[in-house]
Design a protein around this motif. Structure first.
Motif, short mmCIF file in Angstrom:
data_model
loop_
_atom_site.label_atom_id
_atom_site.label_comp_id
_atom_site.label_asym_id
_atom_site.label_seq_id
_atom_site.Cartn_x
_atom_site.Cartn_y
_atom_site.Cartn_z
N ALA A 93 0.83 -1.22 0.00
CA ALA A 93 0.00 0.00 0.00
C ALA A 93 0.86 1.26 0.00
CB ALA A 93 -0.93 -0.01 1.21
N MET A 94 1.92 1.26 0.79
CA MET A 94 2.79 2.42 0.85
C MET A 94 3.58 2.60 -0.44
SD MET A 94 4.14 2.23 4.80
CE MET A 94 4.97 3.81 4.68
N ALA A 95 4.05 1.49 -1.01
CA ALA A 95 4.83 1.56 -2.25
C ALA A 95 3.99 2.08 -3.41
CB ALA A 95 5.39 0.18 -2.60
N ASN A 96 2.68 1.79 -3.37
CA ASN A 96 1.79 2.22 -4.45
C ASN A 96 0.96 3.44 -4.07
OD1 ASN A 96 1.79 0.00 -6.77
ND2 ASN A 96 2.00 -1.07 -4.81
N ARG A 97 1.29 4.06 -2.93
CA ARG A 97 0.57 5.24 -2.44
C ARG A 97 -0.94 5.02 -2.48
NH1 ARG A 97 0.99 10.65 -4.13
NH2 ARG A 97 0.21 10.96 -2.03
N ASN A 98 -1.34 3.86 -1.95
CA ASN A 98 -2.75 3.49 -1.92
C ASN A 98 -3.30 3.79 -0.52
OD1 ASN A 98 -5.26 2.09 -1.89
ND2 ASN A 98 -4.52 0.65 -3.43
N GLY A 99 -3.84 5.00 -0.37
CA GLY A 99 -4.31 5.44 0.93
C GLY A 99 -5.45 4.61 1.49
N LEU A 100 -6.34 4.15 0.62
CA LEU A 100 -7.47 3.34 1.07
C LEU A 100 -6.99 2.02 1.67
CD1 LEU A 100 -10.53 2.73 1.23
CD2 LEU A 100 -10.32 1.71 -1.05
N LEU A 101 -6.13 1.33 0.95
CA LEU A 101 -5.64 0.03 1.42
C LEU A 101 -4.80 0.20 2.68
CD1 LEU A 101 -5.36 -3.00 0.96
CD2 LEU A 101 -3.40 -2.54 -0.52
N LEU A 102 -3.98 1.23 2.73
CA LEU A 102 -3.15 1.46 3.90
C LEU A 102 -4.00 1.72 5.14
CD1 LEU A 102 -0.36 1.88 5.16
CD2 LEU A 102 -0.50 4.29 4.49
N THR A 103 -5.01 2.57 5.02
CA THR A 103 -5.88 2.88 6.15
C THR A 103 -6.63 1.64 6.61
OG1 THR A 103 -6.17 5.13 5.32
CG2 THR A 103 -7.77 4.34 6.94
N ALA A 104 -7.17 0.87 5.67
CA ALA A 104 -7.92 -0.34 6.01
C ALA A 104 -7.02 -1.35 6.74
CB ALA A 104 -8.51 -0.97 4.75
N MET A 105 -5.79 -1.51 6.26
CA MET A 105 -4.88 -2.47 6.89
C MET A 105 -4.45 -2.02 8.27
SD MET A 105 -4.45 -5.28 5.40
CE MET A 105 -3.10 -5.82 6.44
N LEU A 106 -4.20 -0.74 8.43
CA LEU A 106 -3.81 -0.23 9.75
C LEU A 106 -4.93 -0.43 10.76
CD1 LEU A 106 -1.92 3.09 8.85
CD2 LEU A 106 -0.93 0.95 9.72
N LEU A 107 -6.16 -0.18 10.35
CA LEU A 107 -7.28 -0.38 11.26
C LEU A 107 -7.52 -1.86 11.52
CD1 LEU A 107 -9.84 2.36 10.17
CD2 LEU A 107 -8.67 2.15 12.36
N LEU A 108 -7.35 -2.70 10.51
CA LEU A 108 -7.48 -4.14 10.71
C LEU A 108 -6.45 -4.63 11.73
CD1 LEU A 108 -8.82 -6.83 9.92
CD2 LEU A 108 -7.14 -7.02 8.07
N LEU A 109 -5.24 -4.12 11.62
CA LEU A 109 -4.17 -4.48 12.55
C LEU A 109 -4.46 -3.95 13.96
CD1 LEU A 109 -1.33 -5.52 13.28
CD2 LEU A 109 -0.40 -3.38 12.37
N LEU A 110 -4.84 -2.69 14.06
CA LEU A 110 -5.06 -2.08 15.38
C LEU A 110 -6.30 -2.65 16.07
CD1 LEU A 110 -4.17 1.60 14.43
CD2 LEU A 110 -2.83 0.06 15.88
N TYR A 111 -7.38 -2.84 15.32
CA TYR A 111 -8.56 -3.44 15.92
C TYR A 111 -8.29 -4.89 16.30
CZ TYR A 111 -11.41 0.54 14.35
OH TYR A 111 -11.94 1.79 14.18
N GLY A 112 -7.38 -5.52 15.58
CA GLY A 112 -7.01 -6.89 15.89
C GLY A 112 -6.26 -7.04 17.19
#
Length: 403
Positions: free
Chosen positions: A353-372
């Protein structure tokens, strides 16, 4: 033939978008459209078999890997079980992940069938509809006097997690339109969403939502105008003042009380039980580094409590559900192999996500990780389907677009 391939891709995309929009208003319909989209993607892959390649990297790979690991673990320990049991969620999760990887791979590899501009328009409409429906449902439940808003998921915590990500997906879509008026709308969406999240009384979402909204905004714009920031903070302060006594203060007091009780040796509280589960999960993982069954974990924990650890007794009641932490749950049952695969899943997709500057995917993954860290998202049917559908759609937002 090319027209058939195009129609198949468009059909799969539409079905996925509908599934995404229905997540908080009809879990049954969300699931139906998700599976139909997968079946359509399988047909699409069959038509496109000559163009299939494993390179470059696709986020479908780590998703598939987790699904296969769950399936292997199930086959090793509980193939003999019949009917619904403690292992059913893991088998269901493995099936969804494996099938979802096909959907993700198909929508990623052949995204050239839809222009980025058209897709962003479709995604904006979808997330707007989903957000309006979910918010309306939440407000209706609040007016009807429900203790904690839960929408159609019937579990306030999962509803809050999914709602927060859906909201930020809409905010991201609004940002991409590069329109000042829509930036204002995005700000209003954030404020309204946070208020609805307060009504779910879910501490993790209450604390993380605004932080991730700010992270997403900074990631997208790299800077924020001081005047806009001050207006936003003033509105946030107003919401805090109005909702502090009825919504925020009780959760703060509850948290303080539960921490105090746990320190005194009483873990039969929401937070105390989580502390006990995490303690037990790490201990049983260390004792079984290559993995174990749920039955083995339960037996080991009961003996662990008898052997002088009564302060973690509350964990026993959750051992046949999960340990309310994605990483610890994985480690306690699948040992070091499970932990390694899970970390690969998070790290590889975040890096992508960071390499492709994909803000949607990065945000979703961070929240999936943090909520996890306080729940097990990859075992919840609604949350799992929602995140996998979002992952399948997210490659369209990558800044480096493969042809």
């Amino acid at each position: 033939m090319e027209k058939v391939k195009l129609r198949l891709y468009q059909l799969t995309l539409i079905l996925s978008l509908v599934s995404l929009a229905l997540v908080l208003v009809s879990s049954g319909k969300q699931r139906e459209f998700f599976y139909i989209a997968i079946y359509a993607s399988i047909v699409g892959l069959a038509f496109e078999y000559k163009k299939l390649t494993l390179r470059p990297f696709s986020i479908a790979y780590p998703v598939l890997l987790i699904g296969l690991l769950n399936l292997v673990w199930y086959l090793v320990y509980e193939l003999h079980s019949e009917g619904l049991n403690a292992y059913s969620d893991y088998l269901g999760s493995s099936k969804k992940l494996i099938l979802a990887s096909l959907l993700i791979f198909y929508l990623d590899r052949f995204k050239f069938y839809v222009t980025k501009e058209n897709f962003q328009k479709y995604f904006l409409i979808t997330t707007a509809v989903g957000f309006v429906l979910a918010t309306g449902y939440g407000v209706f439940q609040a007016v009807e006097g429900i203790d904690r808003v839960e929408m159609a998921i019937n579990r306030p915590t999962i509803a809050a997690y999914v709602y927060s990500v859906l909201s930020l997906a809409l905010v991201y879509s609004l940002y991409l339109q590069r329109n000042v008026k829509l930036y204002v709308v995005a700000g209003l969406v954030v404020l309204l969403s946070w208020f609805i999240i307060l009504l779910t009384a879910t501490r993790a979402a209450m604390g993380l939502y605004l932080i991730l909204a700010i992270v997403l905004t900074l990631y997208q714009f790299r800077k924020i105008h001081l005047k806009s920031l001050m207006i936003f903070l003033c509105i946030v302060a107003g919401i805090i003042i109005v909702s502090y006594k009825p919504l925020i203060s009780p959760k703060i007091e509850q948290t303080q009380s539960e921490i105090t009780k746990y320190q005194e040796g009483h873990d039969a509280t929401s937070l105390g039980a989580r502390f006990s589960m995490w303690n037990v999960g790490i201990a049983t993982g260390l004792a079984h580094p290559l993995g174990q069954s749920i039955d083995s974990r339960e037996a080991w924990t009961k003996q662990y409590v008898k052997d002088g650890h009564p302060h973690v007794a509350a964990a026993i009641g959750y051992l046949r559900i999960h340990l309310h932490n994605e990483i610890i749950e994985k480690y306690s049952l699948q040992g070091i192999p499970g932990l390694a695969v899970l970390l690969y899943f998070f790290v590889s997709i975040i890096v992508y996500a960071m390499a492709n500057r994909n803000g949607l995917l990065l945000t979703a993954m961070l929240l999936l990780l943090l909520y996890g860290l306080t729940d097990v998202m990859l075992l919840s049917s609604e949350a799992l389907i929602f995140f996998m559908t979002l992952f399948a759609l997210s490659p369209h937002f990558s800044q480096t677009r493969r042809q």
